[in-house]
Design an enzyme around this catalytic site. Structure first.
Site, mmCIF file in Angstrom:
data_model
loop_
_atom_site.group_PDB
_atom_site.id
_atom_site.type_symbol
_atom_site.label_atom_id
_atom_site.label_comp_id
_atom_site.label_asym_id
_atom_site.label_seq_id
_atom_site.Cartn_x
_atom_site.Cartn_y
_atom_site.Cartn_z
ATOM 1 C CB SER B 123 -13.053 -17.323 -38.062
ATOM 2 O OG SER B 123 -14.365 -16.834 -38.236
ATOM 3 C CE1 TYR B 147 -14.280 -22.603 -39.951
ATOM 4 C CE2 TYR B 147 -15.117 -20.578 -38.982
ATOM 5 C CZ TYR B 147 -14.259 -21.222 -39.850
ATOM 6 O OH TYR B 147 -13.382 -20.492 -40.609
#
Lengths: 324, 324
Positions: B123, B147
């Site tokens: 990501s 994350y």
């Protein structure tokens, strides 16, 4: 001021302990306890008024890290690790110690709920070719060794754990340490120290690469200065980016030899024998040459300003000021 | 061609399965088996001649990953993960699934000794402010979420495991996926899809940030194209740097709305109500705006060339070509 050092039996650990013993203080506070950890027993200096304890364990073993931080030290120097060549040769051992061990230590601190300054020695091995002649601070780490990967992952954890407030971490990427005291080793970088150390000790040294090879060095004394500064620096000034490439002295091998000749004379420099080794040169070619290290310099981290200074530091610290 | 998909019950997983079912082949080879894994049962399409099995487990549990790769699939799409907000709210869960789970899968493949193509969805959350207006491919990841840290660490593992020959990994950093089908969620980025999806569905949408906000998007269709291309690409062409920032369409929110008006008319665009939300804007301000994605483009990864295309893809794929 109570201080935990992991990897306390290693070369940098021993020099850090000697420096702390000499200073007696860290960050302006009197040192009252030193917890010295390694997988083999660390050597403890006798220091008046300082409680010294030796911890011998493998902190990748569950529970070991929790025991280690139970004393809630104010500063942790995390130096322990498997070296590059061994981490490459033994995949499981490298990940178990360099990644799982580091994470176990970080988690022990997190779960104990105190938030010490934690100084972690990373490495320029986080970088992998190709790179520009001067690697900027914002260049991406793309390691080409498992060791570099483990350092990169530990850096990422350090930044996240710091952001979360579990501790106040500073990661310092050390350049090649030169002049390493002691004997030559199997590392491909061994000759960078060997061509200075052996001639100064009256021995012959082999130079396996061309004199044009450019590399960045910092003395063991500078490595200790970096550690002390990383322990004392204002964490707010560091900001969110907790991992810093340290400054160093970028010189060619030829310039290293010229400095040796200036300081110790041509007779000493003649103890270097050029004996090209294609295998070593192939490895060295893939290494970074220079670093910007702008942020570290701005934050007050300082290395030597010339290779002459690096040689003089070695003569003072290791040879009692004398050349053979 | 036997294919394992983790996270097969998620939005991207479902769209990937539908695409593979439609194509019937991957990398020029007939698909003969689909192993669909998630923590909840994935929905399996009926495809003639394809052996489909559903695996429901938590692969962060010891042994689960080994079971999962026992069939030695030719290609693994590793999509599974805890989303950003949840990984931030639940520290242990995020690390357990996103880092330990990924590592368990990678190690299961390593220990089984086959070397499949492994495609991993990373990501742009690996990047953290401050950054330049256009983030170059060589910009360092400094995530500001747990994350993003877990994705960064997984990328590092993927590169090292690939270098070691344990598998042939390709990590793809997805930009914001827009237009996401379904309902609005609690993500700060939810409005990027909401301001297109809700008006097209006859509903009102709230815009919490100024129209000047610039962001990079790719459609769910492009996300699937990236995955397929990452599975089919020549690994040698990728080289040692296995993690690639995907291309996307960089537009302001104002340009998103203009595209909606062009395609669906001013009546539809008027369903967007501007209602500034300082909390959301504060989060969005810290996000990257544009990416160079030069390497990905050179390697043949392609996204839409305009936001109009992204809206049309949504209308075709989700609304059967019709606007309410």
């Amino acid at each position: 001021m109570r201080i935990l050092i992991t990897g306390a039996a290693g070369m940098v650990g021993r020099k850090l302990i000697a420096r702390l013993a000499k200073d007696g203080t860290l960050a302006g506070r009197k040192i009252t306890a030193l917890y010295l950890h390694d997988i083999v027993p660390a050597q403890a200096p006798a220091i008046a008024g300082v409680d010294i304890s030796i911890h011998t364990s493998d902190f990748a073993v569950p529970g070991a890290a929790a025991d280690l931080v139970a004393s809630r030290p104010d500063v942790i120097f995390h130096l322990a690790g498997i070296v590059s060549g061994e981490a490459e040769a033994n995949f499981d051992l490298g990940y178990r110690v360099n990644l799982d061990g580091t994470r176990a230590l970080f988690d022990a601190v997190r779960l104990a709920g105190f938030a010490p300054r934690l100084v972690f020695t990373s490495s320029i091995a986080v970088f992998g070719a190709p790179f520009p002649d001067v690697i900027p601070d914002e260049f991406h780490p793309t390691p080409l060794t498992s060791y570099g990967t483990q350092k990169q992952m530990s850096e990422a954890l350090l930044a996240d754990y710091t952001r979360r407030g579990f501790f106040d971490g500073v990661g310092i990427r050390l350049p090649t340490i030169c002049v390493r005291p002691g004997k030559p080793n199997k590392a491909a970088s061994s000759f960078f120290s060997g061509i200075i150390r052996e001639p100064l000790g009256g021995q012959e040294a082999v130079l396996p690469v061309p004199r044009s090879v450019l590399h960045t060095h910092a003395s063991p004394r500078s490595a200790v200065n970096f550690l002390i500064h990383a322990a004392e620096i204002d964490g707010n000034a560091v900001g969110q980016r907790r991992n810093l490439t340290m400054p160093g002295v970028a010189v060619t091998v030829g310039e290293q030899i010229e400095a040796l000749e200036r300081i110790a004379g041509p007779g000493v420099a003649r103890r270097i024998r050029e004996q090209p080794d294609e295998t070593i040169w192939a490895i060295v070619k893939g290494w970074p040459t220079r670093f910007e290290a702008r942020r570290a310099r701005e934050l007050g981290f300082a290395a030597e300003s010339s290779f002459d200074e690096i040689i003089r530091a070695h003569i003072e610290d290791e040879l009692g000021g004398k050349i053979s």
